[in-house]
Design a protein around this motif. Sequence first.
Motif, PDB file in Angstrom:
ATOM      1  N   ILE A   1       0.723  -1.467   0.202  1.00 60.84           N
ATOM      2  CA  ILE A   1       0.039  -0.193   0.180  1.00 60.84           C
ATOM      3  C   ILE A   1       0.770   1.273  -0.032  1.00 60.84           C
ATOM      4  CG2 ILE A   1      -1.675   1.324   0.883  1.00 60.84           C
ATOM      5  CD1 ILE A   1      -2.581  -1.609   2.807  1.00 60.84           C
ATOM      6  N   HIS A   2       0.668   2.098  -0.685  1.00 60.09           N
ATOM      7  CA  HIS A   2       1.154   3.128  -1.139  1.00 60.09           C
ATOM      8  C   HIS A   2       0.096   3.962  -0.593  1.00 60.09           C
ATOM      9  CE1 HIS A   2       3.355   6.465  -4.258  1.00 60.09           C
ATOM     10  NE2 HIS A   2       3.558   6.567  -2.405  1.00 60.09           N
ATOM     11  N   LYS A   3       1.215   4.800   0.668  1.00 60.58           N
ATOM     12  CA  LYS A   3      -0.027   5.364   1.622  1.00 60.58           C
ATOM     13  C   LYS A   3      -0.377   6.945   1.340  1.00 60.58           C
ATOM     14  CE  LYS A   3      -1.109   2.704   5.549  1.00 60.58           C
ATOM     15  NZ  LYS A   3      -1.851   2.102   5.952  1.00 60.58           N
ATOM     16  N   LYS A   4      -1.123   7.550   1.781  1.00 54.06           N
ATOM     17  CA  LYS A   4      -1.705   9.286   1.676  1.00 54.06           C
ATOM     18  C   LYS A   4      -0.571   9.982   2.244  1.00 54.06           C
ATOM     19  CE  LYS A   4      -5.375  11.980   2.333  1.00 54.06           C
ATOM     20  NZ  LYS A   4      -6.848  13.022   2.558  1.00 54.06           N
ATOM     21  N   GLY A   5      -0.090  10.735   0.576  1.00 59.51           N
ATOM     22  CA  GLY A   5       0.794  11.715   1.919  1.00 59.51           C
ATOM     23  C   GLY A   5       2.035  11.389   2.135  1.00 59.51           C
ATOM     24  N   SER A   6       2.483  10.516   1.742  1.00 64.32           N
ATOM     25  CA  SER A   6       3.836   9.702   1.746  1.00 64.32           C
ATOM     26  C   SER A   6       4.833  10.137   1.352  1.00 64.32           C
ATOM     27  CB  SER A   6       3.949   7.962   2.079  1.00 64.32           C
ATOM     28  OG  SER A   6       3.428   7.845   0.824  1.00 64.32           O
TER      29      SER A   6
END
Length: 399
Positions: free
Chosen positions: A130-135
């Motif tokens: 998962i590519h996290k929001k805002g990462s």
Amino acid sequence: MISYEEAYRSVLGAAGDFGSEQVSLNAAHGLILAEDIRADRDFPPFDRATKDGIAIAHEAYENGVRSFEIEGIAAAGSPRQILQGRKNCIEVMTGAMLPENTDTVVMYEHINIDKGTAFLERAVSSGQNIHKKGSDEPKNALVLKKGTKIEAAEIGVLASVGKAQVLVKKLPKITVVSTGNELVNVDEKPLPHQIRKSNGYSLDAVLRVEGIKCNLLHINDFEEEIKKELAAALRENNVLLLSGGVSKGKYDYLPKILQELGVDKEFHRVAQRPGKPFWFGAKADGRATVFAFPGNPASTFASYHVYFLPWLRRSLGLPLTEHSVVLGEAFENATGLTRFIRAEAHLKGGRLKATLVMGNGSGDLTSLALSNGFVRFNPETNYNEGDLVPFYPTKRILQ
């Protein structure tokens, strides 16, 4: 006559600013940002799947669930789905929004699907794939600094933050001027006492590398004609690059005419070879800068790379770049002049090594094509093979 070092400092000290303008994103490549660019939202803007597979709630896995009934499919670009059964799953495609009530993605290669149920075949870690929001960047984060040159990667960033119009630094408006009755057009057959125009085309070509489209102007050696044409060019341009007419010949009118037109001389004549007659100055109102190079091809070409390019970079707010090469042979500069010798530099053993291309004087045009830069030698100095010396590249260096 002043030294190379004095001339270089004088030129850099006269760097200017040409203002800024808005351009469309597809016209921004190669230009310089005149504004800071900030993220207009979180990047990525949502939790996104990085693999094709299934999205599950890891809590179910922790409670021993190893088979998950498939509720649906989430594709990239579709609205966010909601997992209804905590022990179920939703198929997800790469780039899709992570469904609500899920926190983990298991790639297809690690599951087996049979009759609408996904069976796990590997251990699963919470939050995987998962590519996290805002990462990458949170909203309002500085993503590109003012003064950055816009290349392909920067174009992608600008597009991602919605910059259809970009504030960039203006490039200078430049006219390249050649003088001399001996010059004829490229498509003409010269008489024995004539030569074809070449310096203007060379300068036009190197300016295009910087994204600058110049005007080409040729003026014959008639004083009133030169004065009239230069007066108009000074009104209409930020920079004049002149080739010829600055030596001590009886038809070298430029120093006198430039003075009459209100161009203040910074210097005339530099202790260097080639390019000793180099004349440099600017209008008192700062609206036009004049680089008047000697007419010999090597003089014009060397002076452009040694003086004009650093001046341009300083004017655009770009850092100055310095290059060095290892000498492939000994060289003695027994003169009191700074020497700029044509050279062919190549990478060897991880180092840039230069072989000198001596040519046949500053009028030898063909030797410029056999070299890819100029090596600088200090006055009255002996150099040994293996010494590190300053280098001004004129072409891309190949392995």
